[in-house]
Design an enzyme around this catalytic site. Structure first.
Site, short mmCIF file in Angstrom:
data_model
loop_
_atom_site.label_atom_id
_atom_site.label_comp_id
_atom_site.label_asym_id
_atom_site.label_seq_id
_atom_site.Cartn_x
_atom_site.Cartn_y
_atom_site.Cartn_z
N GLU A 1 0.87 -1.19 0.00
CA GLU A 1 0.00 0.00 0.00
C GLU A 1 0.90 1.23 0.00
OE1 GLU A 1 -3.56 2.23 2.56
OE2 GLU A 1 -2.63 0.40 3.34
N LYS B 1 4.36 1.49 10.67
CA LYS B 1 4.42 2.72 9.88
C LYS B 1 4.03 3.93 10.72
CE LYS B 1 3.68 0.78 5.25
NZ LYS B 1 2.78 0.75 4.08
N ARG C 1 6.29 -13.20 9.40
CA ARG C 1 7.03 -11.99 9.06
C ARG C 1 8.39 -11.99 9.76
NH1 ARG C 1 5.07 -7.10 9.43
NH2 ARG C 1 2.86 -7.62 9.41
#
Length: 614
Positions: free
Chosen positions: A67, A312, A302
């Protein structure tokens, strides 16, 4: 996870790729010809487009779908290497897809930075003479069409409950949900309301479109998940065309199917969403909108790197509160920051190979990244001598030995470490003069036991005379300390020594005097002043936000130090992003932004060994 050992002779380009469960899945599917019958219509599209296309020459199709709402970080690097690497290894293609379905947080700046990061890591999206860079927002028309199909098939409805009502009626892990009072509307009523949403006749948040699945499902993600919401916001790609936008969990599987993705690889937090992923694609395939075989989602753990945060929101806070200089600050875990710090794409790819893919969440010691960097640069980073904390060393008998105080003695050293298959390596040339810079720690007025560098003549506790110590100036002469000069405040201003004339490195007399200490140095006559930025880990704790801790409370106050150093003259031609091993100190890079021939700036990437090892 424990700190790894250095792999002898490791090479980022040739190191064996270990098997993992994702490779096993792909190999199984290839052997079974699971996706052999697919057609490719030349671009993403619905069942009709691909049916009219040609047999797909890509054996597998994967995707990296960021994104564009921020800069990519080291965790994304893992996903990039994994997806693009698997596609390459198995004769396929990996699409770069911008998952730009949220108009409020996405910007062109982030799109550009993502493209740059993927290319820097060594990957591209070209296959069979075609670019495979796509934008999810270009599929908005199909997503809307798919939503209308679900409504007319009785599989979706418009809900007008308030957010609080929906939350309360959703239930929890112990309590089944309750049907919305709007769930029993007819398809015709729902379609009319949905078109009103599309036409901007209702306020933001007034209603949403939901899938009609099972409010009693033990998987809460199947309790009539949201598909569309009203959001008046200008989109970076579609402008003001739409005032309704698809939810990520609805858009993502559709994007995969339109692009004919075979293996949709996600991180573990999407595992609970997989049943909805399958439900949605199966329903749209039943309606003839999507072609089979459908994509399958697989999840891997991850990569959690110690001393790093990848949220973020928190990274943005570091930037906006000016704890760092920007998204590309060399202490940031963003790919832009990692690149500016001086890490190589080969090191990141090597880290991906060594850490593999698994189903278990683990923490990877930051030292793994540094070891990969050292293994990559050990054989290819040019060597140089640099003095980071300089003190002047005066060779008091220089004129006596060479007949002139201005004499400069030619010295040379290998540019790279020796290699068995390369008989003659390139050499670098520099000169030794009567005054040189040495590291301040290479002189001790009263030496500790075991100290093998310079110390002056002195008397011991019993009044016995002790001669000044001897050491070798690397690639030069053996010297013996004769004294020092102090400033008015008592600090040492300069060190004095004499050279032993017949001991120059590379000459027959080099071994005539045995010494234990070897000093790096830079000639005062030739040395270039340079700004050196000594970067370290941004946080003092391995898991900065563990247990809800305020991550700002464990910021490392010593994560950046700036010193004025002296560098050997061979570094005068260094260009931005050139990497070096500063002998004794570690690996450094000419700063990507600030380095210039007239004002050299070097960043420390990492030391020669892990300074944080327990």
């Amino acid at each position: 996870m424990n700190t790894p050992k250095k792999t002898p002779g490791a090479d980022a380009a040739t190191e064996h790729k270990p098997t993992n469960f994702l490779r096993s899945i792909i190999e199984r599917d290839l052997e079974a010809d699971t996706y052999a019958g697919r057609q490719w219509g030349g671009q993403p599209g619905d069942a009709a487009l691909h049916k009219a296309g040609q047999p797909d020459v890509a054996k597998v199709r994967l995707r990296f779908p960021p994104e564009p709402n921020g800069y990519l970080h080291v965790g994304h690097a893992k996903s990039i290497c994994l997806n693009f690497g698997l596609a390459k290894d198995y004769g396929g293609v990996c699409h770069l897809r911008f998952d730009d379905t949220n108009p409020e947080k996405e910007e062109q700046e982030y799109v550009d930075s993502i493209i740059d990061s993927v290319k820097w890591l060594g990957f591209d999206w070209e296959f069979n003479h075609q670019s495979h860079l796509f934008y999810a927002s270009n599929y908005f028309d199909f997503m809307y069409r798919a939503a209308e199909y679900l409504i007319t098939a009785g599989l979706a409805y418009v809900d007008e409950q308030t957010p609080d009502e929906m939350r309360a009626n959703r239930g929890d892990f112990n309590t089944p949900g309750k049907d919305s009072p709007f769930r029993a509307r007819t398809p015709e009523e729902n379609l009319a309301r949905f078109r009103e949403m599309r036409d901007g006749k209702h306020a933001d948040g007034a209603m949403i479109l939901r899938a009609k699945i099972d409010m009693a499902s033990p998987n809460i993600n199947l309790r009539d998940p949201a598909l569309y919401r009203i959001r008046r916001a200008t989109h970076h790609n579609t402008g003001d065309t739409w005032c309704i936008y698809p939810m990520y969990t609805y858009a993502h599987p559709i994007e995969d199917a339109l692009e004919q993705i075979t293996h949709s690889i996600c991180t573990l937090e999407f595992e609970d969403q997989r049943p909805f992923y399958d439900w949605l694609l199966e329903r749209l395939a039943e309606g003839g909108l999507l072609s089979a075989p459908l994509p399958k989602q697989y999840e891997f753990a991850r990569m959690n790197l110690t001393y790093v945060i990848t949220s973020k929101r928190k990274l943005r806070q570091l930037v906006e509160d000016q704890h760092v200089s920007g998204w590309d600050d060399p202490r940031m875990p963003t790919i832009a920051g990692i690149r500016r710090r001086g890490y190589t794409p080969e090191a990141l790819r090597l880290l991906d190979t060594r850490t593999g893919a698994s189903k278990n969440n683990t923490w990877i010691d930051y030292a793994w990244l540094d070891i990969a960097l050292r293994d990559d640069l050990e054989s290819k980073a040019h060597r140089a001598m640099v003095v980071l904390d300089p003190i002047k060393l005066v060779l008091t008998n220089w004129a006596e030995v060479f007949g002139s105080e201005d004499h400069l003695e030619a010295c040379s050293a290998p540019t790279l470490p020796p290699k068995p298959d390369v008989p003659e390596l390139p050499k670098r040339e520099f000169k030794l003069g009567g005054e040189v810079w040495i590291e301040r720690e290479d002189f001790m007025e009263v030496p500790l036991k075991g100290y093998h560098r310079l110390s002056p003549p002195r008397y011991d506790g019993e009044g016995k005379s002790i001669a000044g110590s001897m050491a070798r100036l690397k690639y030069g002469y053996v010297i013996q300390c004769t004294g020092l000069r102090k400033n008015f405040d008592g600090t040492v201003a300069e060190v004095h020594a004499k050279i032993l004339p017949e001991t120059k490195s590379g000459t027959p007399g080099a071994d005539s005097v045995k010494v234990k200490g070897v000093l790096t140095w830079v000639s005062v006559a030739e040395g270039l002043p340079a700004e050196v930025r000594l970067y370290d880990r941004l946080f003092t704790e391995a898991q900065p936000d563990q247990g809800g801790r305020d991550f700002l409370s464990v910021l490392n106050p010593d994560s950046k130090k700036i010193v004025t150093a002296f560098v050997e003259p061979t570094l005068a031609t260094a260009k931005a992003e050139d990497r070096f091993q500063f002998e004794r100190h570690g690996y450094f890079v000419a700063d990507q932004k600030d380095h210039a021939a007239t004002k050299p700036v070097f960043n420390r990437i990492t030391g020669l060994k892990d300074g944080w090892a327990k």
